[in-house]
Design a protein around this motif. Structure first.
Motif, short mmCIF file in Angstrom:
data_model
loop_
_atom_site.label_atom_id
_atom_site.label_comp_id
_atom_site.label_asym_id
_atom_site.label_seq_id
_atom_site.Cartn_x
_atom_site.Cartn_y
_atom_site.Cartn_z
N ASN A 132 -2.59 -3.57 -7.82
CA ASN A 132 -3.79 -2.76 -8.00
C ASN A 132 -3.92 -2.36 -9.47
O ASN A 132 -2.94 -2.07 -10.13
CB ASN A 132 -3.73 -1.53 -7.10
N GLU A 133 -5.17 -2.33 -9.93
CA GLU A 133 -5.40 -2.07 -11.35
C GLU A 133 -5.51 -0.58 -11.63
O GLU A 133 -5.72 0.22 -10.73
CB GLU A 133 -6.68 -2.79 -11.81
N GLY A 134 -5.38 -0.25 -12.91
CA GLY A 134 -5.55 1.15 -13.33
C GLY A 134 -4.28 1.94 -13.13
O GLY A 134 -3.18 1.38 -13.06
N SER A 135 -4.43 3.25 -13.05
CA SER A 135 -3.27 4.13 -12.92
C SER A 135 -3.10 4.56 -11.46
O SER A 135 -4.08 4.68 -10.72
CB SER A 135 -3.49 5.38 -13.79
N SER A 136 -1.86 4.84 -11.09
CA SER A 136 -1.60 5.30 -9.72
C SER A 136 -2.30 6.64 -9.44
O SER A 136 -2.54 6.98 -8.28
CB SER A 136 -0.09 5.41 -9.47
N VAL A 137 -2.66 7.37 -10.51
CA VAL A 137 -3.38 8.64 -10.33
C VAL A 137 -4.67 8.41 -9.52
O VAL A 137 -5.04 9.23 -8.69
CB VAL A 137 -3.74 9.26 -11.71
N GLN A 138 -5.31 7.26 -9.80
CA GLN A 138 -6.58 6.96 -9.12
C GLN A 138 -6.43 6.78 -7.61
O GLN A 138 -7.41 6.81 -6.89
CB GLN A 138 -7.16 5.63 -9.66
N TYR A 139 -5.20 6.55 -7.17
CA TYR A 139 -4.98 6.25 -5.75
C TYR A 139 -4.32 7.39 -4.99
O TYR A 139 -3.97 7.24 -3.82
CB TYR A 139 -4.15 4.97 -5.62
N ASN A 160 -1.61 7.52 0.19
CA ASN A 160 -1.65 7.36 1.66
C ASN A 160 -2.52 6.16 1.98
O ASN A 160 -3.72 6.19 1.73
CB ASN A 160 -2.29 8.58 2.31
N SER A 161 -1.92 5.11 2.51
CA SER A 161 -2.76 3.95 2.82
C SER A 161 -2.06 3.06 3.84
O SER A 161 -0.84 3.17 4.06
CB SER A 161 -3.04 3.14 1.55
N ASP A 162 -2.82 2.17 4.42
CA ASP A 162 -2.25 1.21 5.38
C ASP A 162 -1.31 0.23 4.69
O ASP A 162 -0.52 -0.43 5.36
CB ASP A 162 -3.38 0.43 6.07
N TYR A 163 -1.41 0.12 3.37
CA TYR A 163 -0.56 -0.84 2.65
C TYR A 163 0.73 -0.21 2.15
O TYR A 163 1.58 -0.88 1.57
CB TYR A 163 -1.33 -1.44 1.47
N THR A 164 0.84 1.12 2.31
CA THR A 164 2.00 1.83 1.74
C THR A 164 3.27 1.59 2.56
O THR A 164 4.36 1.45 2.02
CB THR A 164 1.70 3.34 1.65
N THR A 165 3.12 1.54 3.87
CA THR A 165 4.26 1.43 4.77
C THR A 165 5.15 0.22 4.42
O THR A 165 4.64 -0.84 4.07
CB THR A 165 3.73 1.27 6.22
#
Ligand code: NAD
Ligand code: ZN
Length: 358
Positions: free
Chosen positions: A114-121, A163-168
């Motif tokens: 994923n692009e950008g900073s983790s802050v955005q997510y 928090n996301s479906d891809y985090t697990t």
């Protein structure tokens, strides 16, 4: 009513010594000569008994990570940038450590794609692209980070998870042998994180049969190891490891409550770690969780734990206000704990008084 459709950890291995299977487990996931990256808590840097079992091949790399501070967004971004620069792509990220390392591994795996900073997510369902393969191997029990769909990060403005479906995790290895050597107080505080997950889930307004089925079993195991047994043995390590998993499953479909909401504010301002912060707070929550707090006091006495006191004694007005704002910003936690009218119950003044006691 829309029901949440939760991702689960795709694969899990449990057993004393199962860590030795890591090599064969990840082998099919290797993509050409792209390396696996192992984030390992630096407490293991000199512990060959663990590091010699890490199945390095080709360009695989171990990165020892210090966990004096809990994971930060800028740390995640920097690690992602370094890995992209050094390797371009990686086959996967493997986290070996406590909640801090597990969350770091999850976050970096997401940010590789994923692009950008983790802050955005930081938030709910902001990650739209699956990360790289990621596996988690806990070395201390309690947080439930091994099973959850979040990676908690401290950013410039908030402490909030991706928090996301891809985090697990795609893979988890639960090997109770790995928790040997955790210092007593630390192990207690992280274990109490699990106990508090259960109490907050089981006493919350969001409770349902799904959460209850996990929460009750987890609470039973916590009470068995902390109240009924008089020595800490292998069975205790095994039970607490599974209690952590079940506690995490319980809050997945409900929510945490008062202790977590208050300790998030404390962590943001004072940097207090999650487990000890929750314990400091929970100690004073007899009004909200009378039975749980009474047992908690008994556990503290039984295991002769040094619980930090007066941590807010020197806080300035500004610090109190920030703690209160961060804490009251956790609306779902308060709603779960106190119901829809929680704002009438937990006023800023009341919360300030609670912080002042801590
Ligand atoms: P931690 O990962 O911060 O580790 C605590 C300490 O224990 C560290 O000093 C570490 O070096 C040491 N340690 C770990 N394993 C050890 C071992 N086997 N032997 C000796 N020392 C060992 O602690 P934690 O309580 O597991 O995790 C806290 C973090 O987890 C926080 O960042 C919190 O935000 C996060 N968390 C995440 C979730 C989630 O669902 N993602 C849930 C709860 C907490
Ligand atoms: Zn917690």
């Amino acid at each position: 009513m829309k029901f949440r459709n939760f991702p689960m950890v795709s694969r899990v291995v449990y057993g004393r010594g199962s860590f030795d299977q890591l090599g064969e487990i990840i082998a099919p996931k290797r993509q050409g000569n792209a390396p696996f990256i192992f984030f390992v808590d630096d407490v293991f840097e000199k512990r060959e008994s663990l590091t010699k079992h890490i199945p390095l091949e080709g360009k695989d790399k171990i990165i020892f990570v210090n966990t004096t501070d809990e994971p930060k967004t800028k740390q995640v971004d920097a690690l992602r940038d370094e890995l992209r620069k050094e390797f371009g792509i990686v086959s996967g990220i493997i986290g070996i450590g406590g909640g801090s390392i597990l969350d770091l591994a999850k976050a970096v795996a997401l940010m590789m794609a994923n692009e950008g900073s983790s802050v955005q997510y930081q938030g709910w369902d902001l990650v739209k692209v699956a990360g790289v393969y990621h596996a988690g191997i806990p070395t201390i029990s309690g947080t439930g980070a091994e099973v959850s769909r979040t990676a908690v990060l401290t950013g410039p403005e908030k402490k909030l998870g991706l928090n996301s479906d891809y985090t697990t995790f795609d893979q988890v290895i639960l090997d109770p042998a790995l928790v040997k050597g955790v210092p007593k107080n630390q192990h207690f505080f992280t274990g109490m994180d699990c106990y508090i997950h259960c109490i907050e889930s089981l006493n919350g307004t969001y409770l349902n049969a799904f959460s209850k089925s996990y929460g009750e079993k987890s609470e039973e195991m916590c009470e068995h190891v902390y109240l009924n047994k008089s020595v800490w043995d292998d069975e205790s390590d095994e039970e607490l490891m599974m209690a952590s998993w079940q506690g995490g499953m319980s809050i997945a479909y409900s929510q945490v409550g008062v202790a977590h909401a208050i300790s998030y504010g404390m962590a943001f301002v004072l940097g207090t770690h999650h487990g000890v912060g929750n314990s400091i707070v929970f100690n004073y929550l007899e009004e909200y969780y009378p039975a749980g707090v009474e047992k908690f006091h008994e556990m503290i006495r039984k295991w002769d734990i040094d619980l930090p006191k007066n941590v807010c004694a020197n806080c300035t007005n500004e610090q109190f206000n920030t703690m209160i704002n961060v804490s009251l910003g956790m609306a779902p936690l308060w709603e779960n704990a106190l119901g829809k009218n929680w704002r009438d119950i937990m006023t800023p003044e009341k919360l300030r008084k609670l912080y002042e006691r801590m």
